[in-house]
Design an enzyme around this catalytic site. Sequence first.
Site, PDB file in Angstrom:
ATOM      1  N   ASP A  31     -57.541  -1.490-135.567  1.00  0.00           N
ATOM      2  CA  ASP A  31     -57.686  -0.568-134.514  1.00  0.00           C
ATOM      3  C   ASP A  31     -56.653  -0.765-133.425  1.00  0.00           C
ATOM      4  OD1 ASP A  31     -59.395   0.978-136.089  1.00  0.00           O
ATOM      5  OD2 ASP A  31     -61.201   0.407-135.035  1.00  0.00           O
TER       6      ASP A  31
ATOM      7  N   TYR B 273     -63.765 -12.327-139.368  1.00  0.00           N
ATOM      8  CA  TYR B 273     -63.712 -11.574-137.860  1.00  0.00           C
ATOM      9  C   TYR B 273     -64.107 -12.326-136.820  1.00  0.00           C
ATOM     10  CZ  TYR B 273     -61.553  -7.065-139.486  1.00  0.00           C
ATOM     11  OH  TYR B 273     -60.587  -6.208-140.235  1.00  0.00           O
TER      12      TYR B 273
END
Length: 258
Positions: free
Chosen positions: A52, A111
């Site tokens: 994003d 992540y």
Amino acid sequence: MRRIKLTVAYDGTDYCGWQIQPNGITIEEVLNKKLSKLTGENIVIIGASRTDSGVHAMGNVAVFDTKSPIPPDRFSYALNQKLPDDIVIVKSEEVPSDWHPRYQDHIVKTYEYHILNTEVPDPTKRHNTYFVSYKLDVAKMREAAEYLLGEHDFASFCNIRTNVEDTVRTIYELEVLESECAYARNGHAAGRELTIRIKGNGFLYNMVRIIVGTLLRVGRGFYTPEQVKEILEAKDRQAAGVTAPPQGLMLMQIEYEK
């Protein structure tokens, strides 16, 4: 025609995410333009993870097809001469012509979400950490994280705008790590840095950031660790915490079975 795999690192601060869109410049758009100029072909890359706006990466993956005579391992060098300073090709290599970065039998993504938990913000970390001034109970956050390990339906931890039908994912590891921050080392202000590291076979839209937001609610005492299990079982986005902001998130690595 050869297929070239790129490992891509970038600072996502000034980009509207990975995927091309009409409202601003993206990582994918920059790579397409620079590769097309480099090869003299109309290059359209295929990315592994559509991060994003504002999210960073150390190891996103993309492929493209080319007839260029440039050796596979030299694409990284040639591209880095043309790319802006906030995008770097870490590695380039040839893969089979049908190899796809999103469709493999075994994919593991890692992540990290970085939190600066100090009395005052650090201006040098404003683009890659989330500043949190309130006290956090790390032990309770770690206890809550245990409930999310394994295979579950993560509908509660998915943005309602997602269009996927299957919301079942598997989390292999979920750690809450802490270390001394620069302020504390230099005696300027109390605080620490927290890293929430999560490894799984795939992630839903905003899933990591919603997990982080929920764990932060646990750390503040608004939820008990046991309530995270109830949130998971609810399969309702409204049950979970807020979505943590993007700048603290970084895609560290994508692993494929060799």
